[in-house]
Design an enzyme around this catalytic site. Structure first.
Site, PDB file in Angstrom:
ATOM      1  N   GLY A 186       4.968  -0.033   2.888  1.00 50.74           N
ATOM      2  CA  GLY A 186       5.989   0.491   3.789  1.00 50.74           C
ATOM      3  C   GLY A 186       7.094  -0.521   4.049  1.00 50.74           C
ATOM      4  N   GLY A 194       6.065  -6.581  -3.625  1.00 46.70           N
ATOM      5  CA  GLY A 194       5.382  -5.629  -2.756  1.00 46.70           C
ATOM      6  C   GLY A 194       5.930  -4.230  -2.909  1.00 46.70           C
ATOM      7  N   LYS A 222       3.018   4.783  11.933  1.00 46.46           N
ATOM      8  CA  LYS A 222       4.417   5.122  11.604  1.00 46.46           C
ATOM      9  C   LYS A 222       4.562   6.487  10.921  1.00 46.46           C
ATOM     10  CE  LYS A 222       6.162   0.392  11.476  1.00 46.46           C
ATOM     11  NZ  LYS A 222       6.929  -0.628  10.742  1.00 46.46           N
ATOM     12  N   THR A 247       4.008   0.920  15.759  1.00 51.35           N
ATOM     13  CA  THR A 247       3.651  -0.011  14.691  1.00 51.35           C
ATOM     14  C   THR A 247       2.367   0.460  14.005  1.00 51.35           C
ATOM     15  OG1 THR A 247       3.385  -2.343  14.135  1.00 51.35           O
ATOM     16  CG2 THR A 247       2.496  -1.662  16.262  1.00 51.35           C
ATOM     17  N   ASP A 287      13.674  -0.341  10.894  1.00 52.75           N
ATOM     18  CA  ASP A 287      13.242  -1.495  10.094  1.00 52.75           C
ATOM     19  C   ASP A 287      14.309  -1.888   9.064  1.00 52.75           C
ATOM     20  OD1 ASP A 287      10.765  -1.856  11.339  1.00 52.75           O
ATOM     21  OD2 ASP A 287       9.760  -0.421  10.023  1.00 52.75           O
TER      22      ASP A 287
HETATM   23  P1  ATR Z   1       3.079  -2.633   4.741  1.00 52.89           P
HETATM   24  O1  ATR Z   1       3.244  -1.206   5.128  1.00 52.89           O
HETATM   25  O2  ATR Z   1       3.140  -3.600   5.881  1.00 52.89           O
HETATM   26  O3  ATR Z   1       3.987  -3.013   3.624  1.00 52.89           O
HETATM   27  P2  ATR Z   1       0.818  -2.199   2.973  1.00 52.89           P
HETATM   28  O4  ATR Z   1       1.277  -0.825   2.669  1.00 52.89           O
HETATM   29  O5  ATR Z   1      -0.629  -2.442   3.220  1.00 52.89           O
HETATM   30  O6  ATR Z   1       1.553  -2.768   4.272  1.00 52.89           O
HETATM   31  O7  ATR Z   1       1.346  -3.161   1.813  1.00 52.89           O
HETATM   32  C1  ATR Z   1       0.927  -4.475   1.663  1.00 52.89           C
HETATM   33  C2  ATR Z   1       1.583  -5.079   0.415  1.00 52.89           C
HETATM   34  O8  ATR Z   1       1.006  -6.376   0.176  1.00 52.89           O
HETATM   35  C3  ATR Z   1       1.337  -4.264  -0.843  1.00 52.89           C
HETATM   36  O9  ATR Z   1       2.438  -4.421  -1.701  1.00 52.89           O
HETATM   37  C4  ATR Z   1       0.077  -4.921  -1.398  1.00 52.89           C
HETATM   38  O10 ATR Z   1      -0.130  -4.716  -2.777  1.00 52.89           O
HETATM   39  P3  ATR Z   1      -0.962  -3.409  -3.290  1.00 52.89           P
HETATM   40  O11 ATR Z   1       0.014  -2.267  -3.245  1.00 52.89           O
HETATM   41  O12 ATR Z   1      -1.383  -3.758  -4.666  1.00 52.89           O
HETATM   42  O13 ATR Z   1      -2.105  -3.241  -2.335  1.00 52.89           O
HETATM   43  C5  ATR Z   1       0.383  -6.366  -1.117  1.00 52.89           C
HETATM   44  N1  ATR Z   1      -0.837  -7.184  -1.111  1.00 52.89           N
HETATM   45  C6  ATR Z   1      -1.768  -7.249  -0.126  1.00 52.89           C
HETATM   46  N2  ATR Z   1      -2.767  -8.092  -0.483  1.00 52.89           N
HETATM   47  C7  ATR Z   1      -2.460  -8.558  -1.719  1.00 52.89           C
HETATM   48  C8  ATR Z   1      -3.077  -9.472  -2.638  1.00 52.89           C
HETATM   49  N3  ATR Z   1      -4.243 -10.091  -2.336  1.00 52.89           N
HETATM   50  N4  ATR Z   1      -2.465  -9.709  -3.818  1.00 52.89           N
HETATM   51  C9  ATR Z   1      -1.290  -9.103  -4.141  1.00 52.89           C
HETATM   52  N5  ATR Z   1      -0.663  -8.238  -3.313  1.00 52.89           N
HETATM   53  C10 ATR Z   1      -1.225  -7.973  -2.123  1.00 52.89           C
END
Ligand code: ATR
Length: 299
Positions: free
Chosen positions: A136, A133, A72, A68, A109
Site C-alpha cells: 500500500g 516494494g 485503510k 492506519t 498519503d
Molecule cells: P504497506 O501497506 O505498509 O506497504 P505491505 O503491503 O505489507 O505494507 O508491504 C510491505 C512491503 O515490504 C512489500 O513490498 C513486501 O514485499 P512482498 O510484497 O514480497 O511481501 C516488502 N517486504 C516485507 N518484508 C520483506 C522481506 N523480508 N524481503 C523483501 N521485501 C519485504
C-alpha cells in the site's frame, strides 16, 4: 495549553494496534499551537468491530478519524464519498464525518510523500525513479512520483507479481495505456536497477527497527540521485546512512507522516497547520535525539 470546552471538536486515529501511532502527538501539538478548542485521541478498534465502531463514533459527533493499519481498505469500503486518490488506491487514511451524517473518505498519503520531497527541495522530478516494494505504501509513493512529473518508475519487489499488478494499475496516465511509464524489475536485480536513476525510494518495511535489513548495493546509483525512505524508525535508516556517506542527497521519512496529517487537521479543526522543526521535535524528539547520538558516536 487549551482546556477543551463542552463544544470542543473531537477527532482521533484508529488502528489495531494503535499504540505505536505518533498521530496523537502530532495533532495534540497542533491543537495546542493553534489554540484550538479540540481533542485528538487514539481509538484501538479490532477489525471485526471496525465498521460499527466508526459509525458509532460518527454518531457520537466526532469530526473524523485518521485510519492506519489494518483498516485503510475497510475505511474505503464504508465511506460514502471518496477523493480521487482514495478511489485510485482503494484505501482511505482520513475520514471526515459530515453534518448530514455521510462519511467522506480521503487518502492523504500521496500528498504527504509529495509534500515531504517538495519541502526538502526535491519536488522537481525528472528521469527514472526506482521504487522498492509493492504494498500500500509503494502504491501511494508511485502516485506521488507521477504527480511530481517523473518520467519512468522502475518497481522492484520480492514478490514480482505484486509489482506487475501495481505497474498495470498505476500507469503514468490513468486514462492511457496500462503500465505506461512503469517498468518491473526482478528483486534479484534491484542493485543493478539503480543505474541512471534520479531518485530511489524504499517503500518496503525493510530497515525498520525490529525488521530485517534492506540489502542493496548503491554502487550503480548516480551521485546526484535523491534517496528517501518511508521508514522513519530509525530516522536515518541504514539505507539513508549509506547514501549520505557516498554523497547522495537524502530525505528522511518523518516528513511524510507529518504532511499527511495536514489535510485532516484542516478538515476537522479549520486550520492548515505548519510542518517545521518544532513539530518534528514534538512528534519525534526521541528519534531526533537518537539520530544525533548515533551521528556523534560515528564521528
Ligand atoms: P504497506 O501497506 O505498509 O506497504 P505491505 O503491503 O505489507 O505494507 O508491504 C510491505 C512491503 O515490504 C512489500 O513490498 C513486501 O514485499 P512482498 O510484497 O514480497 O511481501 C516488502 N517486504 C516485507 N518484508 C520483506 C522481506 N523480508 N524481503 C523483501 N521485501 C519485504
Amino acid at each position: 495549553m487549551t482546556i477543551p470546552s463542552g463544544t470542543a471538536l473531537v477527532a482521533g486515529v484508529t488502528g489495531w494496534p494503535v499504540s505505536h501511532s505518533r498521530s496523537p502527538r502530532l495533532h495534540g501539538y497542533w491543537l495546542k499551537r493553534y489554540d484550538v478548542d479540540g481533542l485528538y485521541a487514539p481509538f484501538p478498534i479490532a477489525p471485526a468491530q471496525f465498521e460499527s465502531a466508526v459509525r458509532g463514533l460518527a454518531a457520537a459527533g466526532l469530526a473524523g478519524l485518521n485510519v492506519t493499519v489494518p483498516h485503510k481498505e475497510a475505511a474505503f469500503r464504508l465511506s460514502d464519498t471518496h477523493d480521487a486518490v482514495a478511489r485510485t488506491l482503494s484505501a482511505v487514511n482520513t475520514l471526515v464525518f459530515k453534518p448530514d451524517g455521510s462519511i467522506d473518505g480521503r487518502n492523504t498519503d500521496v500528498f504527504g510523500f509529495a509534500e515531504n520531497l517538495k519541502a526538502a527541495g526535491h519536488g522537481g522530478l525528472h528521469g527514472t525513479a526506482v521504487v522498492l516494494g509493492a504494498g500500500g505504501a509503494a502504491r501511494a509513493v508511485v502516485l506521488a512520483l507521477h504527480q511530481l512529473g517523473i518520467g519512468t518508475i522502475r518497481v522492484t519487489n520480492r514478490t514480482r507479481d505484486r509489482a506487475a499488478v501495481l505497474a498495470a494499475d498505476l500507469s503514468r496516465d490513468p486514462a492511457g495505456v496500462p503500465g505506461n511509464g512503469m517498468e518491473v524489475v526482478d528483486w534479484a536485480e534491484r542493485s543493478a536497477a539503480l543505474a541512471d536513476a534520479s531518485i530511489l525510494v524504499n517503500a518496503t518495511s525493510l530497515g525498520m527497527q525490529d525488521q530485517p535489513a534492506l540489502e542493496i548495493a548503491l554502487d550503480a546509483l548516480p551521485a546526484a540521485a535523491t534517496v528517501t525512505d518511508i521508514v522513519y524508525t530509525p530516522l536515518i535508516t541504514p539505507l539513508l546512512q549509506a547514501a549520505r556517506q557516498r554523497g547522495n542527497p537524502v530525505v528522511d521519512g518523518l516528513g511524510m507522516l507529518l504532511h499527511q496529517g495536514r489535510p485532516g487537521f484542516r478538515a476537522w479543526f479549520g486550520v492548515d497547520p505548519a510542518v517545521d522543526g518544532d513539530v518534528r521535535q514534538a512528534v519525534a524528539g526521541d528519534l531526533l535525539d537518537h539520530d544525533a547520538a548515533a551521528a556523534q558516536g560515528a564521528g
